[in-house]
Design a protein around this motif. Sequence first.
Motif, PDB file in Angstrom:
ATOM      1  N   SER A  78       0.832  -1.209   0.000  1.00 25.29           N
ATOM      2  CA  SER A  78       0.000   0.000   0.000  1.00 25.29           C
ATOM      3  C   SER A  78       0.870   1.263   0.000  1.00 25.29           C
ATOM      4  N   PRO A 123      -9.556 -11.277  -1.103  1.00 25.66           N
ATOM      5  CA  PRO A 123      -9.301 -10.176  -0.156  1.00 25.66           C
ATOM      6  C   PRO A 123      -8.116 -10.412   0.772  1.00 25.66           C
ATOM      7  N   ASN A 132      -5.705  -2.156  -2.531  1.00 22.81           N
ATOM      8  CA  ASN A 132      -6.721  -1.468  -1.723  1.00 22.81           C
ATOM      9  C   ASN A 132      -6.086  -0.281  -0.975  1.00 22.81           C
ATOM     10  N   ASN A 137      -8.107   2.166   1.251  1.00 23.38           N
ATOM     11  CA  ASN A 137      -8.695   0.929   1.797  1.00 23.38           C
ATOM     12  C   ASN A 137     -10.228   0.936   1.726  1.00 23.38           C
ATOM     13  N   ALA A 139     -11.918  -0.029  -1.184  1.00 24.13           N
ATOM     14  CA  ALA A 139     -12.396  -0.833  -2.322  1.00 24.13           C
ATOM     15  C   ALA A 139     -13.373  -1.903  -1.857  1.00 24.13           C
ATOM     16  N   ILE A 141     -14.207  -5.713  -2.440  1.00 23.17           N
ATOM     17  CA  ILE A 141     -13.418  -6.823  -2.987  1.00 23.17           C
ATOM     18  C   ILE A 141     -14.349  -8.007  -3.255  1.00 23.17           C
TER      19      ILE A 141
END
Length: 280
Positions: A78, A123, A132, A137, A139, A141
């Motif tokens: 990330s 996920p 994500n 964070n 999204a 999934i």
Amino acid sequence: MKVILADYSGFCFGVEKAINTTFEELEKKQVKDNISSLGPLIHNNQVVKDLEEKGVKVFEDINDISTGSVIVRSHGVSEEIYEIAKDKGLNIIDATCPFVRRIQNIAKKYHDKGYTIAIIGNPKHPEVIGINGWCNNEAIIIKDEENLKQIPKFDKLCVVAQTTMSVDQYEKIIEQLENYANEIVKFNTICSATKERQLAAKNLAEKVEAMIVIGGYHSSNTQKLVSICEEIKPDATYHVETVEDLPLKDIKQYKIVGVTAGASTPKWIINEIIHKLSNI
Ligand code: SF4
């Protein structure tokens, strides 16, 4: 026994790049004594063990690494991890696969434009968790068609896929997702290496009596290959990590066997297995 190796078996371009980058870094004196990898570099226990012996320590959490160099593996991470590493003064060795980087960029761009990001994928997979992390964070999934029952309608939806998603599964989900948004932009981000490998495995499975799929038991792309082969050879698909796992008693009954291998499987493991089978 006749053994046929499927095209595109073994290391993909992204994994090869990550491995080469790591070995190049290990050659450099200044990082040699203090090099960490955020999660195992690839999903292959044998390669990870070899790297550990050469001094690459594996950490799951960036907060546990205080000095030296940190390798970001091909799955990517990330945006926040880059920031933490920078704040800690860590030297980042970025081996994010360019195909994954592209998805991260799409997620960020469309999130900034006000779209909800949908990731078709697992996920729990680090690549999906990383993507994500480029859209705050936020999204949604979608792992399978079952998940579609739980999602609401969206105004603007931007859809991407985990690079190792099965093409069939992606197509089934994307078709239904059309009904879930007023506006939808779709990016089939399944990487070409994955598509080619899956197709080659499928074609070979149709021609042989049994399929041997080589790759880490936890490797997502290997598991996909197993299910593709199982669809064609439900009782004659064998997933192995190394030559020791070959169920020789079972396999002896076949005269023609196909072999394919996931993206994290080194050539020497494939060769060892082919050699063993050819001698039956
Ligand atoms: S499978 Fe594709 S996306 Fe993943 S590392 Fe390999 S080339 Fe990159």
